[in-house]
Design an enzyme around this catalytic site. Structure first.
Site, PDB file in Angstrom:
ATOM      1  N   LYS A 188      27.688  11.019  12.372  1.00 27.04           N
ATOM      2  CA  LYS A 188      28.020  11.651  13.867  1.00 27.04           C
ATOM      3  C   LYS A 188      28.585  12.918  13.763  1.00 27.04           C
ATOM      4  O   LYS A 188      29.845  13.116  13.574  1.00 27.04           O
ATOM      5  CB  LYS A 188      28.869  10.670  14.728  1.00 27.04           C
ATOM      6  CG  LYS A 188      28.958  10.821  16.342  1.00 27.04           C
ATOM      7  CD  LYS A 188      28.931  12.114  16.874  1.00 27.04           C
ATOM      8  CE  LYS A 188      30.320  12.550  17.463  1.00 27.04           C
ATOM      9  NZ  LYS A 188      30.375  14.016  17.756  1.00 27.04           N
ATOM     10  N   GLY A 241      38.845  15.273  11.737  1.00 24.14           N
ATOM     11  CA  GLY A 241      39.176  15.924  12.967  1.00 24.14           C
ATOM     12  C   GLY A 241      40.521  16.167  13.169  1.00 24.14           C
ATOM     13  O   GLY A 241      41.507  15.989  12.372  1.00 24.14           O
ATOM     14  N   SER A 242      40.821  16.224  14.506  1.00 20.52           N
ATOM     15  CA  SER A 242      42.314  16.427  14.943  1.00 20.52           C
ATOM     16  C   SER A 242      42.989  15.204  14.776  1.00 20.52           C
ATOM     17  O   SER A 242      42.777  13.986  14.640  1.00 20.52           O
ATOM     18  CB  SER A 242      42.468  16.623  16.483  1.00 20.52           C
ATOM     19  OG  SER A 242      41.828  15.709  17.468  1.00 20.52           O
ATOM     20  N   THR A 243      44.392  15.498  14.821  1.00 20.81           N
ATOM     21  CA  THR A 243      45.338  14.061  14.642  1.00 20.81           C
ATOM     22  C   THR A 243      45.352  13.381  15.658  1.00 20.81           C
ATOM     23  O   THR A 243      45.314  12.024  15.675  1.00 20.81           O
ATOM     24  CB  THR A 243      46.654  14.879  14.385  1.00 20.81           C
ATOM     25  OG1 THR A 243      46.651  15.474  13.098  1.00 20.81           O
ATOM     26  CG2 THR A 243      47.736  13.721  13.774  1.00 20.81           C
ATOM     27  N   GLY A 246      42.443  11.173  15.482  1.00 24.43           N
ATOM     28  CA  GLY A 246      42.676  10.164  14.235  1.00 24.43           C
ATOM     29  C   GLY A 246      43.487   9.059  14.756  1.00 24.43           C
ATOM     30  O   GLY A 246      42.999   7.830  14.347  1.00 24.43           O
ATOM     31  N   GLU A 264      40.763  12.408   7.525  1.00 20.50           N
ATOM     32  CA  GLU A 264      41.505  13.918   7.080  1.00 20.50           C
ATOM     33  C   GLU A 264      41.815  14.446   8.479  1.00 20.50           C
ATOM     34  O   GLU A 264      40.661  14.907   9.110  1.00 20.50           O
ATOM     35  CB  GLU A 264      40.479  14.700   6.299  1.00 20.50           C
ATOM     36  CG  GLU A 264      41.016  15.806   5.679  1.00 20.50           C
ATOM     37  CD  GLU A 264      40.108  16.444   4.711  1.00 20.50           C
ATOM     38  OE1 GLU A 264      39.039  15.980   4.239  1.00 20.50           O
ATOM     39  OE2 GLU A 264      40.355  17.773   4.749  1.00 20.50           O
ATOM     40  N   CYS A 298      41.142  22.909   7.833  1.00 17.81           N
ATOM     41  CA  CYS A 298      42.518  21.946   7.815  1.00 17.81           C
ATOM     42  C   CYS A 298      43.245  22.507   6.896  1.00 17.81           C
ATOM     43  O   CYS A 298      44.391  22.460   6.981  1.00 17.81           O
ATOM     44  CB  CYS A 298      41.862  20.737   7.556  1.00 17.81           C
ATOM     45  SG  CYS A 298      40.555  20.286   6.163  1.00 17.81           S
ATOM     46  N   GLU A 396      49.453  23.070  14.587  1.00 14.22           N
ATOM     47  CA  GLU A 396      48.052  23.646  14.028  1.00 14.22           C
ATOM     48  C   GLU A 396      47.370  24.314  15.128  1.00 14.22           C
ATOM     49  O   GLU A 396      47.018  23.838  16.104  1.00 14.22           O
ATOM     50  CB  GLU A 396      47.339  22.522  13.643  1.00 14.22           C
ATOM     51  CG  GLU A 396      46.019  22.806  12.981  1.00 14.22           C
ATOM     52  CD  GLU A 396      45.076  21.800  12.404  1.00 14.22           C
ATOM     53  OE1 GLU A 396      44.527  20.894  13.316  1.00 14.22           O
ATOM     54  OE2 GLU A 396      44.601  21.731  11.386  1.00 14.22           O
TER      55      GLU A 396
HETATM   56  O1  TXE Z   1      38.559  17.949  17.239  1.00 12.36           O
HETATM   57  P1  TXE Z   1      38.084  16.523  17.633  1.00 12.36           P
HETATM   58  P2  TXE Z   1      37.979  19.338  18.354  1.00 12.36           P
HETATM   59  C1  TXE Z   1      41.745  20.223  15.531  1.00 12.36           C
HETATM   60  C2  TXE Z   1      42.105  22.027  15.684  1.00 12.36           C
HETATM   61  C3  TXE Z   1      41.284  21.942  16.991  1.00 12.36           C
HETATM   62  C4  TXE Z   1      41.373  20.757  17.493  1.00 12.36           C
HETATM   63  C5  TXE Z   1      40.363  20.344  18.733  1.00 12.36           C
HETATM   64  O2  TXE Z   1      43.400  22.076  15.972  1.00 12.36           O
HETATM   65  O3  TXE Z   1      41.854  22.992  17.812  1.00 12.36           O
HETATM   66  O4  TXE Z   1      41.392  19.710  16.537  1.00 12.36           O
HETATM   67  O5  TXE Z   1      39.029  20.396  17.983  1.00 12.36           O
HETATM   68  C6  TXE Z   1      34.593  13.718  17.574  1.00 12.36           C
HETATM   69  N1  TXE Z   1      35.889   8.954  19.207  1.00 12.36           N
HETATM   70  N2  TXE Z   1      41.013  20.043  14.427  1.00 12.36           N
HETATM   71  O6  TXE Z   1      38.184  18.950  20.040  1.00 12.36           O
HETATM   72  O7  TXE Z   1      38.194  16.168  18.966  1.00 12.36           O
HETATM   73  C7  TXE Z   1      34.044  14.832  17.763  1.00 12.36           C
HETATM   74  O8  TXE Z   1      32.989  14.414  18.571  1.00 12.36           O
HETATM   75  C8  TXE Z   1      35.157   9.406  18.067  1.00 12.36           C
HETATM   76  C9  TXE Z   1      41.585  20.020  12.859  1.00 12.36           C
HETATM   77  O9  TXE Z   1      36.682  19.636  17.848  1.00 12.36           O
HETATM   78  O10 TXE Z   1      39.013  15.678  16.838  1.00 12.36           O
HETATM   79  C10 TXE Z   1      33.810  15.462  16.523  1.00 12.36           C
HETATM   80  O11 TXE Z   1      32.707  15.187  15.989  1.00 12.36           O
HETATM   81  N3  TXE Z   1      35.114  10.466  17.920  1.00 12.36           N
HETATM   82  C11 TXE Z   1      40.517  19.601  12.147  1.00 12.36           C
HETATM   83  C12 TXE Z   1      35.253  14.987  15.851  1.00 12.36           C
HETATM   84  O12 TXE Z   1      35.640  13.874  16.352  1.00 12.36           O
HETATM   85  C13 TXE Z   1      35.412  11.418  18.662  1.00 12.36           C
HETATM   86  C14 TXE Z   1      39.089  19.742  12.380  1.00 12.36           C
HETATM   87  C15 TXE Z   1      36.463  16.235  15.818  1.00 12.36           C
HETATM   88  O13 TXE Z   1      36.832  16.503  17.177  1.00 12.36           O
HETATM   89  C16 TXE Z   1      36.258  11.153  19.799  1.00 12.36           C
HETATM   90  C17 TXE Z   1      38.548  19.758  13.585  1.00 12.36           C
HETATM   91  C18 TXE Z   1      36.544   9.902  20.144  1.00 12.36           C
HETATM   92  N4  TXE Z   1      37.322   9.460  21.017  1.00 12.36           N
HETATM   93  C19 TXE Z   1      39.509  19.891  14.744  1.00 12.36           C
HETATM   94  N5  TXE Z   1      36.622  12.339  20.325  1.00 12.36           N
HETATM   95  C20 TXE Z   1      40.702  19.697  10.715  1.00 12.36           C
HETATM   96  N6  TXE Z   1      42.262  19.844  10.453  1.00 12.36           N
HETATM   97  O14 TXE Z   1      40.126  19.928   9.809  1.00 12.36           O
HETATM   98  C21 TXE Z   1      36.300  13.452  19.537  1.00 12.36           C
HETATM   99  N7  TXE Z   1      35.422  12.677  18.544  1.00 12.36           N
END
Ligand code: TXE
Length: 500
Positions: A188, A241-243, A246, A264, A298, A396
């Site tokens: 996804k 993705g975001s913490t 996570g 991660e 990240c 971050e």
């Molecule tokens: O991340 P999300 P976003 C951080 C960075 C950024 C912030 C928001 O600070 O400003 O996160 O970014 C999926 N159940 N990072 O909103 O939401 C989403 O569709 C399952 C740091 O894009 O965490 C996408 O595929 N999945 C990070 C993925 O999760 C869900 C890299 C990441 O999205 C979901 C990215 C849910 N409830 C963002 N909600 C790094 N450090 O590498 C969202 N997703």
């Protein structure tokens, strides 16, 4: 498409993609489509399907069927390796096309996208060797009556959720390793950068991957992502993705089937610079560490922790480098720093820049939005006089914003570096081997660089300590994450009877 004939401008019409199920594209039908605008140009470039809950179920069922009938896990490692190597070969041929769409959706420079795709080819090649060399263990020391073996088995159906900052690279740091050991998958991608994941599915089918082994569902995190993390038939989930999300993934695993997790997450990574470093080299490295991918990594080095005796001079050296970085149209070959990937992210970064000034940090360079007539761009930004309690030192930002903090002793440098909830990556710049080793031992981070930053490849594992995540991706460690071990006890000869 080859480089010579590539039209380095956005397409006239957005291109529409289906999602990927059982070895083929499924057209949108009556499902809604999401339109993606190129962040560098502000024009629509792609349309992808907003998959439904039923589509997620169908993708998981397809991966489950492919796993249970052993069409992939039942093959020898050599046969799996052949498919991974063929994928690498086709990817090399289609590299320009993948890089182009990656740049359009993400906003990163085309030269960088090309280098990332080349790195992904290497991931597939390296993992193909692991498909053949993966093995367990044996115990020949259990006495004449017993032999013990430990086998490695694939975990089963693996879900992979990826973010928008490195849509293709992060995917390829996982997929070949997941497939090497015989798992099947549902990916996804982020809703804003989905199409190169679909292209990988297409390429793997072309390479001979059996249908159903790699499926892709597209759509939002809230609906499609959530359905995947809640799913009772997904055995393992790799989330990047975001913490905050996570945390939701961990909760969902606990509330569903205790699926195994790889996470991660965020980072607030230190760059420690000692006065004895090659300062010219370090300034270039520090500028690269936060400027690369517009600081949307990240592992971006967002905190500059610099020895006080050189702090002002070194900050100015980094600011001078920032002034020379070529920011601009991602499709321009000369561009080094492209666009900010989403409107929301753009607002977040500008919000942090305003907050840094409100909290009393001194803006030395950048801080403004750059206007190229279309798209969204932010100048590499450097703040001095940052204190450890400020938001720009703790949170971050995920943008090209560097916070500078001075130190006086090795212990203090290490203490500042560790003063964060994250532990993803860190760098040290020094010509003194003792300092380099002391710092590399005591800074809590999953990746560590000495006199360099952001280097990597298929051999060395990736992942974080503390709230930056669980588990490791890539390398031998990465492939092992996607296996489970089984211990087998084998009686030799006749058992000692229990009942006389
Ligand atoms: O991340 P999300 P976003 C951080 C960075 C950024 C912030 C928001 O600070 O400003 O996160 O970014 C999926 N159940 N990072 O909103 O939401 C989403 O569709 C399952 C740091 O894009 O965490 C996408 O595929 N999945 C990070 C993925 O999760 C869900 C890299 C990441 O999205 C979901 C990215 C849910 N409830 C963002 N909600 C790094 N450090 O590498 C969202 N997703």
């Amino acid at each position: 498409m080859n480089k010579a004939t590539l039209q380095l401008s956005p397409p006239n019409e957005p291109r529409t993609f289906g999602f990927y199920l059982d070895g083929a594209y499924v057209a949108a039908g009556d499902r809604e489509l999401a339109t993606r605008n190129s962040p560098g140009h502000g024009v629509p470039v792609t349309k992808t399907v907003k998959c439904t809950g039923d589509d997620v179920d169908a993708a998981v069922a397809s991966a489950r069927a492919a796993f249970e009938d052993r069409r992939w896990s039942g093959l020898g490692g050599a046969e799996r390796a052949a498919v991974l190597l063929k994928t690498a070969e086709i990817l090399r041929e289609r590299a320009e096309e993948v890089a182009y769409w990656e740049t359009l959706e993400n906003g990163k420079p085309i030269s960088q996208a090309r280098a990332e795709v080349a790195g992904c080819v290497g991931m597939f090649e390296y993992a193909s060797g692991l498909a053949r060399s993966l093995h367990g263990d044996s115990f020949n020391n259990l006495g004449d009556g017993m032999f013990g073996i430990v086998t490695r088995e694939p975990v089963g159906v693996v879900g992979v959720i990826t973010p928008w900052n490195f849509p293709f690279l992060i995917l390829c740091e996982r997929v070949p390793y997941i497939l090497a050991s015989g798992n099947t998958m549902v990916a996804k991608p982020s809703e804003v950068t989905s199409v190169t994941t679909l292209m990988l599915a297409e390429i793997m089918t072309q390479a001979g991957l059996p249908d159903g082994v790699f499926n892709v569902v597209t759509g939002s995190g809230r609906s499609v992502g959530q359905a995947l993390i809640d799913h009772m038939d997904v055995d393992m989930l790799s989330f990047t993705g975001s913490t905050a999300i996570g945390r939701a993934v961990v909760e969902a695993a606990g509330k569903s089937n205790f699926k195994k997790l790889g996470l991660e997450l965020g980072g607030k990574n230190p760059q420690i610079v000692f006065a004895d470093a090659d300062l010219e080299d370090a300034a270039d490295g520090v500028a690269f560490g936060i400027g690369f991918n517009t600081g949307q990594c990240c592992v971006s080095g967002s905190r500059l922790i610099v020895e006080r005796s050189v702090a002002d001079r070194f900050s100015q050296m980094v600011a001078d480098k920032f002034a020379k970085v070529v920011v601009g149209d991602p499709l321009d070959e000369a561009t080094q720093v492209g666009a900010i990937t989403t409107d929301t992210q753009n607002d977040t970064i500008m919000g942090y820049i305003a907050k840094g000034q409100d909290e009393g940090a001194r803006l030395v360079h950048g801080g403004e939005q750059l206007d190229f007539g279309r798209g969204q761009y932010i100048a590499p930004t450097l703040f001095a006089d940052v204190t450890r309690d400020m938001a720009i030192a703790r949170e971050e930002i995920f943008g090209p914003v560097l916070a500078v903090m001075p130190f006086d002793t090795v212990d203090e440098a290490i203490e500042i570096a560790n003063d964060t909830e994250y532990g993803l990556a860190a760098s040290v710049w020094t010509k003194n081997i003792d300092k380099a080793l002391q710092v590399s031992r005591r800074v809590r981070a999953g990746r560590f660089w000495v006199n360099t930053t952001l280097s990597g490849g298929p051999e060395l594992p990736i992942g974080g300590m503390k709230q930056s995540g669980w588990g490791r991706e890539a390398g031998v460690y990465g492939v092992e994450e996607y296996t489970q071990v089984k211990s087998v006890h084998i009686e030799i000869g006749k058992r000692d009877p229990w009942i006389a």
